[in-house]
Write a protein that holds these residues in place. Structure first.
Motif, PDB file in Angstrom:
ATOM      1  N   UNK A   2      63.989 -13.969  79.315  1.00 37.24           N
ATOM      2  CA  UNK A   2      65.440 -14.168  79.240  1.00 37.24           C
ATOM      3  C   UNK A   2      65.914 -15.116  80.327  1.00 37.24           C
ATOM      4  N   UNK A   3      65.331 -14.988  81.522  1.00 38.50           N
ATOM      5  CA  UNK A   3      65.776 -15.882  82.592  1.00 38.50           C
ATOM      6  C   UNK A   3      65.390 -17.327  82.291  1.00 38.50           C
ATOM      7  N   UNK A  44      69.821 -23.057  79.477  1.00 37.78           N
ATOM      8  CA  UNK A  44      71.240 -23.331  79.267  1.00 37.78           C
ATOM      9  C   UNK A  44      71.909 -23.813  80.538  1.00 37.78           C
ATOM     10  N   UNK A  45      71.402 -23.340  81.686  1.00 35.35           N
ATOM     11  CA  UNK A  45      71.977 -23.747  82.961  1.00 35.35           C
ATOM     12  C   UNK A  45      71.662 -25.218  83.225  1.00 35.35           C
ATOM     13  N   UNK A  81      77.161 -19.992  77.229  1.00 37.44           N
ATOM     14  CA  UNK A  81      76.738 -21.298  76.715  1.00 37.44           C
ATOM     15  C   UNK A  81      76.916 -21.353  75.201  1.00 37.44           C
ATOM     16  N   UNK A 110      69.467  -7.299  86.346  1.00 38.74           N
ATOM     17  CA  UNK A 110      69.189  -8.736  86.387  1.00 38.74           C
ATOM     18  C   UNK A 110      69.699  -9.433  85.130  1.00 38.74           C
ATOM     19  N   UNK A 111      69.369  -8.846  83.972  1.00 45.40           N
ATOM     20  CA  UNK A 111      69.713  -9.542  82.727  1.00 45.40           C
ATOM     21  C   UNK A 111      71.209  -9.513  82.445  1.00 45.40           C
ATOM     22  N   UNK A 129      72.606 -11.981  85.477  1.00 46.02           N
ATOM     23  CA  UNK A 129      72.214 -13.394  85.584  1.00 46.02           C
ATOM     24  C   UNK A 129      71.632 -13.956  84.300  1.00 46.02           C
ATOM     25  N   UNK A 130      71.299 -13.100  83.357  1.00 45.11           N
ATOM     26  CA  UNK A 130      70.618 -13.605  82.156  1.00 45.11           C
ATOM     27  C   UNK A 130      71.556 -13.819  80.987  1.00 45.11           C
ATOM     28  N   UNK A 131      71.987 -12.717  80.389  1.00 43.18           N
ATOM     29  CA  UNK A 131      72.725 -12.829  79.132  1.00 43.18           C
ATOM     30  C   UNK A 131      74.108 -13.453  79.250  1.00 43.18           C
ATOM     31  N   UNK A 161      75.006 -15.937  80.944  1.00 43.69           N
ATOM     32  CA  UNK A 161      74.843 -17.393  80.880  1.00 43.69           C
ATOM     33  C   UNK A 161      74.602 -17.825  79.439  1.00 43.69           C
ATOM     34  N   UNK A 162      73.740 -17.072  78.764  1.00 41.25           N
ATOM     35  CA  UNK A 162      73.407 -17.440  77.383  1.00 41.25           C
ATOM     36  C   UNK A 162      74.632 -17.317  76.484  1.00 41.25           C
ATOM     37  N   UNK A 184      65.217 -18.633  79.367  1.00 45.94           N
ATOM     38  CA  UNK A 184      66.182 -19.099  78.367  1.00 45.94           C
ATOM     39  C   UNK A 184      67.523 -19.403  79.039  1.00 45.94           C
ATOM     40  N   UNK A 185      67.920 -18.513  79.966  1.00 43.81           N
ATOM     41  CA  UNK A 185      69.179 -18.735  80.683  1.00 43.81           C
ATOM     42  C   UNK A 185      69.097 -20.028  81.497  1.00 43.81           C
ATOM     43  N   UNK A 206      65.541 -16.734  70.708  1.00 40.21           N
ATOM     44  CA  UNK A 206      66.392 -15.795  71.452  1.00 40.21           C
ATOM     45  C   UNK A 206      67.845 -16.007  71.046  1.00 40.21           C
TER      46      UNK A 206
END
Lengths: 374, 166
Positions: free
Chosen positions: A150-151, A157-158, B38, B26-27, B30-32, B34-35, A153-154, A173
């Motif tokens: 997941x990171x 996008x970053x 976006x 964490x997810x 900082x993870x989801x 952002x997704x 993938x993030x 994802x």
């Protein structure tokens, strides 16, 4: 994109096929042991084999090769009242009769299969045990894998302009994220659904990845993680906390002072009690559902494989035919289990979203209108 | 570990709490986000792009109809101009014809007048010439006839008579 998903599906199918070879080998070894140990009884203890597989173990066993167990030793972490912290590898306790310090694996009784010690009076007691067992190791590895996936993938996008198209892992994802957000979170929770999407996405991916890892028979997978009650308990508990900590005023009024005749709630709080039990049964159902489905899936695959060995003494023809049946059914169940892995993750997420949505009913709305979704 | 499947194991519970807690923290931090952010951004961008494209298309249609209108009016103008031009041409032509006819008539008249005048002049010249000639002739005749003395006297007397008579 499609090609990549096809690849992934192919990979899983392949690994499932591999699982047969592997499980067969494992079973063969287990059964061989059973035969050598109990010469007089040719009965094969399928139940014990399955139970030991869907349960937990202190080491990661692969197979038995020429009377030698091949397994990864895992760290055992114990806290005993008498000797304090003890950390050692599970290979120390590989043989059923071996001991490390005062610790040994109980063969029977209340703590059968667990590491125990004897207290001063000679009674067996279990120390505080936070060993990295097979399930715990798989859990930690899968969690790390999930964070990495997941990171990354993030990060995509970053780093990249979000307007650019995504493909590969990011695309995969992305499809799932869009699905969970648009089809699960948005319709079930309604407005302010954005607050809960990170939580819903996390439980979905966590359950899904653990389910799928459980279907891979070789090392990092194969453990029955989501089919373990402790794991589903924590997941359900998280949902319970999220639901009840974000509930609206109307939700709590419905629990403690519902719209029923006063005698049902005034001196003896009958309805509030029922409502409180209701809030607990919802996540409880989540816990049992996931646990039972995944455990059942693992058991069926193992049971079908055992058919091959159970029928071994019935002659070559019967055994051959049953082997064919077992393999065909096993492939079918294996494919079904992939579907179940997705469906169970989806159901857990969907019901969590629905419960969150129910707890956020604004004033004046009856919760029955929302409950029909369930 | 063949203890009941339904009894949660403390060790696994501990690791599950830690690992799931870490994953969740964490997810979901900082993870989801952002997704999803976006994806939202891209969705908005796509929606806006579609809207902009629609607007552009509409504008294009407007421009098209406008240009068609302009062309139609230009055609109308063109036809009108040609029509008036032909009309004017016809009028001018008519006028010119008329004027030419008038002029021609005038010229003919003037010419006729002149001819007449010249004729008159010529006639009067002729008359004078004829008179002179006749006087000359008469002189000559007279001279010839009055060569003799008596004849001259005859003549004088006759003339005197004549004067007297008148």
């Amino acid at each position: 994109m499609l090609k990549r998903t096809n690849n992934i599906i192919l990979l899983f199918t392949l690994s499932l096929l591999l699982s047969f070879i592997n499980v067969s080998a494992q079973d063969a070894s287990t059964l061989a042991v059973a035969e050598t140990n109990t010469e007089e009884t040719t009965d094969i203890n399928v139940k014990e084999m399955i139970m030991s597989h869907i349960g937990d173990s202190y080491e990661w066993h692969f197979m038995k090769w020429k009377d030698k167990d091949i397994s990864i030793p895992l760290p055992i972490i114990l806290h005993s009242k008498e000797s304090g912290w003890n950390i050692f590898l599970s290979s120390e306790l590989h043989n059923p009769n071996s001991k490390y310090n005062q610790f040994y694996i109980a063969q029977e009784g209340k703590h059968a299969g667990k590491i125990v010690e004897k207290d001063s009076s000679g009674a067996e007691i279990a120390p505080f045990d936070i060993s990295l067992t097979k399930n715990a190791t798989s859990l930690v590895l899968t969690s790390i894998l999930l964070i990495v996936i997941v990171m990354s993938v993030a990060q995509f996008y970053k780093r990249r302009d979000s307007m650019s198209t995504s493909k590969g892992l990011v695309g995969l994802i992305e499809i799932v994220v869009t699905f969970i957000v648009d089809e699960v979170a948005k319709p079930s929770i309604g407005k302010e659904y954005q607050r809960f999407t990170p939580f819903l996405l996390t439980i979905f991916f966590f359950i899904l990845l653990n389910n799928l890892m459980g279907l891979i028979p070789i090392f990092p997978g194969g453990a029955n993680v989501t089919g373990n009650i402790a794991v589903t308990l924590v997941l359900a508990l998280t949902t319970f906390l999220v639901v009840n900590l974000t509930g609206s005023k109307a939700y709590y009024k419905d629990i403690f002072w519902p719209d029923v005749p006063t005698w049902l709630k005034a001196p003896a709080p009958i309805m509030p009690l029922i409502e409180i039990i209701g809030t607990i049964t919802k996540p409880f159902a989540l816990m049992i559902r996931l646990f039972a489905n995944i455990t059942a899936g693992h058991s069926i695959v193992l049971g079908l494989t055992s058919v091959i060995f159970v029928t071994a003494k019935l002659g070559a023809a019967t055994n051959g035919a049953m082997t064919m049946v077992a393999i065909l059914f096993g492939i079918f169940i294996g494919l079904l289990e992939i579907l179940v892995a997705f469906i169970q993750a989806y159901i857990f997420t969907l019901l969590s979203a629905v419960f969150i949505g129910l707890a956020r009913t604004p004033e004046g709305e009856t919760k029955e209108s929302v409950q029909t979704i369930e | 570990m063949s203890s009941s499947l339904l009894t949660p194991d403390t060790g696994l519970l501990f690791w599950m709490l830690i690992s799931f807690g870490a994953v969740l923290f964490i997810l979901s931090k900082f993870g989801f986000p952002i997704i999803t952010k976006a994806l939202d951004k891209r969705k908005k961008y796509i929606d806006e792009s579609i809207l902009a494209a629609e607007m552009a298309y509409k504008k294009l249609e407007e421009v098209k109809t406008d240009s068609e209108k302009i062309i139609a009016s230009a055609k109308d103008e063109h036809a009108h101009i040609i029509k008036t031009a032909t009309q004017r041409r016809d009028i001018i032509l008519e006028k010119a014809k008329e004027e030419a006819a008038k002029e021609a008539k005038h010229i003919v008249e003037v010419a006729r007048k002149q001819i007449n005048q010249e004729k008159e002049a010529a006639l009067s010249d002729m008359r004078r010439e004829i008179a002179l000639l006749s006087v000359d002739i008469a002189e000559k005749v007279l001279r010839k006839n009055l060569k003799e003395k008596d004849e001259q006297m005859d003549m004088i007397s006759r003339l005197v008579d004549e004067i007297n008579l008148s």
